[in-house]
Design a protein around this motif. Structure first.
Motif, PDB file in Angstrom:
ATOM      1  N   ALA A   1     -17.864  -0.971  14.190  1.00 28.51           N
ATOM      2  CA  ALA A   1     -18.259  -0.430  12.881  1.00 28.51           C
ATOM      3  C   ALA A   1     -18.073   1.083  12.836  1.00 28.51           C
ATOM      4  N   LYS A   2     -18.384   1.743  13.944  1.00 25.63           N
ATOM      5  CA  LYS A   2     -18.228   3.200  14.003  1.00 25.63           C
ATOM      6  C   LYS A   2     -16.772   3.608  13.811  1.00 25.63           C
ATOM      7  N   ALA A   3     -15.853   2.752  14.261  1.00 29.97           N
ATOM      8  CA  ALA A   3     -14.427   3.058  14.128  1.00 29.97           C
ATOM      9  C   ALA A   3     -13.876   2.646  12.769  1.00 29.97           C
ATOM     10  N   VAL A   4     -14.339   1.492  12.255  1.00 28.68           N
ATOM     11  CA  VAL A   4     -13.706   0.896  11.074  1.00 28.68           C
ATOM     12  C   VAL A   4     -14.337   1.343   9.756  1.00 28.68           C
ATOM     13  N   LEU A   5     -15.655   1.333   9.665  1.00 31.04           N
ATOM     14  CA  LEU A   5     -16.315   1.552   8.372  1.00 31.04           C
ATOM     15  C   LEU A   5     -15.971   2.884   7.704  1.00 31.04           C
ATOM     16  N   PRO A   6     -15.897   3.994   8.447  1.00 33.38           N
ATOM     17  CA  PRO A   6     -15.539   5.260   7.773  1.00 33.38           C
ATOM     18  C   PRO A   6     -14.159   5.225   7.131  1.00 33.38           C
ATOM     19  N   MET A   7     -13.266   4.361   7.642  1.00 30.08           N
ATOM     20  CA  MET A   7     -11.904   4.300   7.099  1.00 30.08           C
ATOM     21  C   MET A   7     -11.854   3.596   5.741  1.00 30.08           C
ATOM     22  N   LEU A   8     -12.923   2.877   5.395  1.00 34.47           N
ATOM     23  CA  LEU A   8     -12.895   2.053   4.187  1.00 34.47           C
ATOM     24  C   LEU A   8     -13.658   2.668   3.024  1.00 34.47           C
ATOM     25  N   LYS A   9     -14.057   3.918   3.175  1.00 38.45           N
ATOM     26  CA  LYS A   9     -14.773   4.594   2.096  1.00 38.45           C
ATOM     27  C   LYS A   9     -13.807   4.963   0.968  1.00 38.45           C
ATOM     28  N   LYS A  10     -14.366   5.086  -0.225  1.00 35.54           N
ATOM     29  CA  LYS A  10     -13.573   5.351  -1.424  1.00 35.54           C
ATOM     30  C   LYS A  10     -12.736   6.617  -1.289  1.00 35.54           C
ATOM     31  N   ASN A  11     -13.317   7.676  -0.710  1.00 35.01           N
ATOM     32  CA  ASN A  11     -12.597   8.958  -0.634  1.00 35.01           C
ATOM     33  C   ASN A  11     -11.328   8.860   0.215  1.00 35.01           C
ATOM     34  N   LYS A  12     -11.268   7.884   1.107  1.00 37.64           N
ATOM     35  CA  LYS A  12     -10.067   7.687   1.924  1.00 37.64           C
ATOM     36  C   LYS A  12      -8.919   7.103   1.100  1.00 37.64           C
ATOM     37  N   PHE A  13      -9.267   6.426  -0.011  1.00 41.52           N
ATOM     38  CA  PHE A  13      -8.248   5.738  -0.803  1.00 41.52           C
ATOM     39  C   PHE A  13      -7.795   6.538  -2.019  1.00 41.52           C
ATOM     40  N   ILE A  14      -8.573   7.513  -2.451  1.00 40.44           N
ATOM     41  CA  ILE A  14      -8.197   8.296  -3.630  1.00 40.44           C
ATOM     42  C   ILE A  14      -6.829   8.981  -3.458  1.00 40.44           C
ATOM     43  N   PRO A  15      -6.502   9.554  -2.287  1.00 41.92           N
ATOM     44  CA  PRO A  15      -5.163  10.156  -2.137  1.00 41.92           C
ATOM     45  C   PRO A  15      -4.027   9.131  -2.223  1.00 41.92           C
ATOM     46  N   GLN A  16      -4.374   7.843  -2.117  1.00 43.75           N
ATOM     47  CA  GLN A  16      -3.356   6.791  -2.148  1.00 43.75           C
ATOM     48  C   GLN A  16      -3.132   6.228  -3.557  1.00 43.75           C
ATOM     49  N   ILE A  17      -3.817   6.780  -4.567  1.00 45.65           N
ATOM     50  CA  ILE A  17      -3.702   6.260  -5.932  1.00 45.65           C
ATOM     51  C   ILE A  17      -2.258   6.295  -6.450  1.00 45.65           C
ATOM     52  N   PRO A  18      -1.459   7.341  -6.175  1.00 43.37           N
ATOM     53  CA  PRO A  18      -0.054   7.302  -6.618  1.00 43.37           C
ATOM     54  C   PRO A  18       0.709   6.082  -6.095  1.00 43.37           C
ATOM     55  N   ILE A  19       0.404   5.638  -4.878  1.00 44.81           N
ATOM     56  CA  ILE A  19       1.028   4.418  -4.350  1.00 44.81           C
ATOM     57  C   ILE A  19       0.599   3.219  -5.178  1.00 44.81           C
ATOM     58  N   MET A  20      -0.690   3.162  -5.537  1.00 50.12           N
ATOM     59  CA  MET A  20      -1.200   2.048  -6.340  1.00 50.12           C
ATOM     60  C   MET A  20      -0.484   1.979  -7.686  1.00 50.12           C
ATOM     61  N   THR A  21      -0.418   3.114  -8.384  1.00 44.79           N
ATOM     62  CA  THR A  21       0.199   3.116  -9.716  1.00 44.79           C
ATOM     63  C   THR A  21       1.687   2.795  -9.629  1.00 44.79           C
ATOM     64  N   ASN A  22       2.347   3.257  -8.581  1.00 41.11           N
ATOM     65  CA  ASN A  22       3.764   2.973  -8.416  1.00 41.11           C
ATOM     66  C   ASN A  22       4.002   1.470  -8.232  1.00 41.11           C
ATOM     67  N   CYS A  23       3.140   0.815  -7.473  1.00 43.33           N
ATOM     68  CA  CYS A  23       3.274  -0.637  -7.273  1.00 43.33           C
ATOM     69  C   CYS A  23       3.040  -1.399  -8.580  1.00 43.33           C
ATOM     70  N   VAL A  24       2.029  -0.977  -9.352  1.00 41.50           N
ATOM     71  CA  VAL A  24       1.779  -1.637 -10.642  1.00 41.50           C
ATOM     72  C   VAL A  24       2.971  -1.431 -11.575  1.00 41.50           C
ATOM     73  N   ASP A  25       3.524  -0.233 -11.573  1.00 34.60           N
ATOM     74  CA  ASP A  25       4.701   0.049 -12.411  1.00 34.60           C
ATOM     75  C   ASP A  25       5.867  -0.864 -12.041  1.00 34.60           C
ATOM     76  N   LYS A  26       6.029  -1.140 -10.755  1.00 31.35           N
ATOM     77  CA  LYS A  26       7.084  -2.060 -10.322  1.00 31.35           C
ATOM     78  C   LYS A  26       6.860  -3.449 -10.893  1.00 31.35           C
ATOM     79  N   LEU A  27       5.596  -3.905 -10.856  1.00 32.09           N
ATOM     80  CA  LEU A  27       5.299  -5.232 -11.397  1.00 32.09           C
ATOM     81  C   LEU A  27       5.550  -5.277 -12.899  1.00 32.09           C
ATOM     82  N   ILE A  28       5.181  -4.225 -13.607  1.00 29.73           N
ATOM     83  CA  ILE A  28       5.427  -4.172 -15.054  1.00 29.73           C
ATOM     84  C   ILE A  28       6.925  -4.221 -15.342  1.00 29.73           C
ATOM     85  N   THR A  29       7.715  -3.532 -14.539  1.00 30.13           N
ATOM     86  CA  THR A  29       9.184  -3.582 -14.690  1.00 30.13           C
ATOM     87  C   THR A  29       9.695  -4.999 -14.484  1.00 30.13           C
ATOM     88  N   ILE A  30       9.142  -5.701 -13.512  1.00 30.89           N
ATOM     89  CA  ILE A  30       9.519  -7.106 -13.264  1.00 30.89           C
ATOM     90  C   ILE A  30       9.199  -7.953 -14.487  1.00 30.89           C
TER      91      ILE A  30
END
Length: 522
Positions: free
Chosen positions: A133-162
């Motif tokens: 838990a000491k190793a894994v749980l900190p990696m799953l916090k919201k602030n770790k994923f906010i910098p990855q939002i451009p990847i999320m939107t890019n993937c959704v855009d690909k699906l919309i194009t499909i």
């Protein structure tokens, strides 16, 4: 004569083993009511969750709802060989979730998840759980994923194009592959976010959509196929009615399963090795695997000599188990939620319109960057739509806990070693817990300070579970859901179509059986 005696002895032994297993694992004990289970299938066939040929056709939540109508809020239930005492009221959940010294890791986790991913956090207890838990749980916090939002939107855009390739200016074509499209979206998205690896499934979907050759159909990548086989292994060991040690050998000698597992392991080790080579100790890790790699033990041999309480970090093999489980949990749950969201909102154009107006009101256009947490926080109605989706279509039957000592819940004594199930899937649809009709999709029940169900019982709505074993990735899952839904609402409108019947289908999570929608482009 000797042969006859030997054969008779074998027959008698087999009969004795059958009746022992039937008595030990498939017999109602005590005074708590329940349906007498069948050998191997438990209550699943009787309740219509599996067919006569053992194919899953409904969900465990459906089974609990049927049992509650007959036996009340406390009853016994068998899912295959696994026996549970089921509790269906919020005060029951409160008792279970708040006493972590009594209710801990469910044995079902080691008998199922433990067989396909031995060293995953969800299968561990005690000091080993704390170390992971000491190793894994900190990696799953919201602030770790906010910098990855451009990847999320890019993937959704690909699906919309499909979807545009398939359905734009083709009003007579209905989309019936929302579930599989959502799975491919999340598989690509999560592996990019977590492992910096592109499965390429969306690219393959786009290629298939653009192809004029009717025989050029979409196929999963080799890794995608391996993942599907691995997940099927989990499903089998959950419902086949066999003890865990038999399931262990069934998987061990299944060549197709073992080949798939080997492919996943090789892929995971390559990613781990790549991250080790590229890790710069002076820079922050940019994805989940890179973060986990930073927790690897420097000297595994020395750590092995220590007591578990004194160990730190993860071994490479343990890291592999966590990577595989993250792969399972990171895409399946969100893909199910997105599928349910599209199914429900397609039936309510006014709800989609209200979401689109909220985006407009907050100045969120197609060009707006969504990596502003304060801006996302303003979209309160969309949060309510997400909550209502998770409430009316919970992704799991509830939370399982095994007792570390005897306890009494609502006057019922449950002994040490038994497993209880806090069935939040039942609580979230129980009219006693809600002012507005809980069988209807009404996001407004949560919206605004005067919302009818805003102040519901705090343990009546816990779609990610509760207590110290609450879903570790719920913050990341909610962020992904919100970004995906906002992006979809910026570009498309879903409308109801023939065959959009919903229904429930049990996989690792509960998915809709039938989703059929028309997709209009804004």
């Amino acid at each position: 004569m000797i042969l006859s005696v030997l054969l008779s002895s074998i027959v008698i032994l087999i009969i004795a083993i059958y009746f022992y297993i039937k008595w030990k694992y498939y017999t109602v004990h005590g005074t708590i009511p329940g349906l007498e289970p069948e050998f191997l299938s438990g209550n699943l066939r009787q309740l219509g969750v599996v067919s006569s040929n053992r194919e899953l056709i409904d969900s465990y939540g459906y089974a609990c709802e049927k049992m509650q109508k007959v036996y009340g809020d406390i009853f016994q239930l068998w899912i295959g060989i696994n026996h549970y005492y089921v509790f269906c009221r919020p005060d029951h959940a409160q008792e279970i979730y708040t006493h972590r010294n009594i209710f801990d890791l469910a044995k079902i986790r080691t008998k199922t998840f433990g067989l396909i991913s031995e060293h995953a956090l969800v299968t561990l207890i005690g000091p080993e759980y704390k170390r992971h838990a000491k190793a894994v749980l900190p990696m799953l916090k919201k602030n770790k994923f906010i910098p990855q939002i451009p990847i999320m939107t890019n993937c959704v855009d690909k699906l919309i194009t499909i979807w545009k390739e398939r359905y734009e200016n083709k009003d007579n074509i209905i989309c019936t592959c929302i579930v599989s499209d959502s799975q491919q979206l999340m598989l690509d998205m999560f592996t990019l976010i977590a492992f910096d690896y592109d499965f390429g499934n969306l690219n393959n979907l786009l290629k298939s959509a653009k192809s004029s050759d009717s025989n050029d159909k979409f196929e999963l990548s080799d890794l995608g196929k391996a993942l599907a086989i691995w997940l099927n292994g989990f499903q089998r060991v959950t419902v086949n009615g066999m003890p865990a040690f038999i399931n262990y050998y069934l998987l061990k000698f299944d060549k197709i399963y073992q080949n798939a597992l080997k492919l996943l392991e090789n892929y995971s080790y390559k990613i781990i090795s790549k991250c080790q080579q590229e890790t710069d100790l002076n820079r922050k890790a940019i994805n989940l695997v890179a973060s986990l790699v930073s927790t690897l033990q420097e000297d595994e041999a020395a750590e092995m000599l220590k007591h578990e309480e004194d160990k730190t970090g993860l071994t490479k093999h343990e890291l592999l188990g966590e990577v595989l489980f993250l792969l399972l949990a990171g895409y399946e749950t969100t893909a199910s939620a997105i599928s349910w969201f599209i199914h429900f909102v397609s039936k309510y154009p006014e709800i989609q319109q209200k979401m689109k107006e909220e985006l407009k009101h907050n100045g969120i256009t197609k060009e707006t960057s969504l990596d502003d947490d304060d801006l996302l926080h303003k979209c309160e109605y969309i949060d309510c739509v997400i909550n209502e989706t998770l409430r009316i279509a919970p992704l799991a039957v509830g939370s399982f806990r095994t007792l570390t000592k005897d306890a009494i819940i609502d006057g019922v004594k449950v002994r040490q070693g038994e497993t209880v199930l806090a069935a939040f899937s039942v609580m979230q649809r129980d009219p006693r817990n809600w002012k507005l009709d809980p069988t209807q999709f009404i996001p407004e029940r949560f919206y605004g300070i005067d919302a009818p169900d805003r102040n519901h019982h705090s343990f009546a709505f816990l779609p990610f579970g509760g207590g110290h074993r609450v879903c570790a990735g719920q913050e990341a899952a909610r962020l992904e859901l919100k970004v995906i839904i906002i992006r979809l609402m910026q570009f498309v409108t879903f409308t109801d179509a023939p065959g959009n019947n919903g229904g429930r289908y049990q996989r690792v999570t509960v998915m809709p059986k039938e989703v059929a929608v028309s997709i209009k482009f804004d």
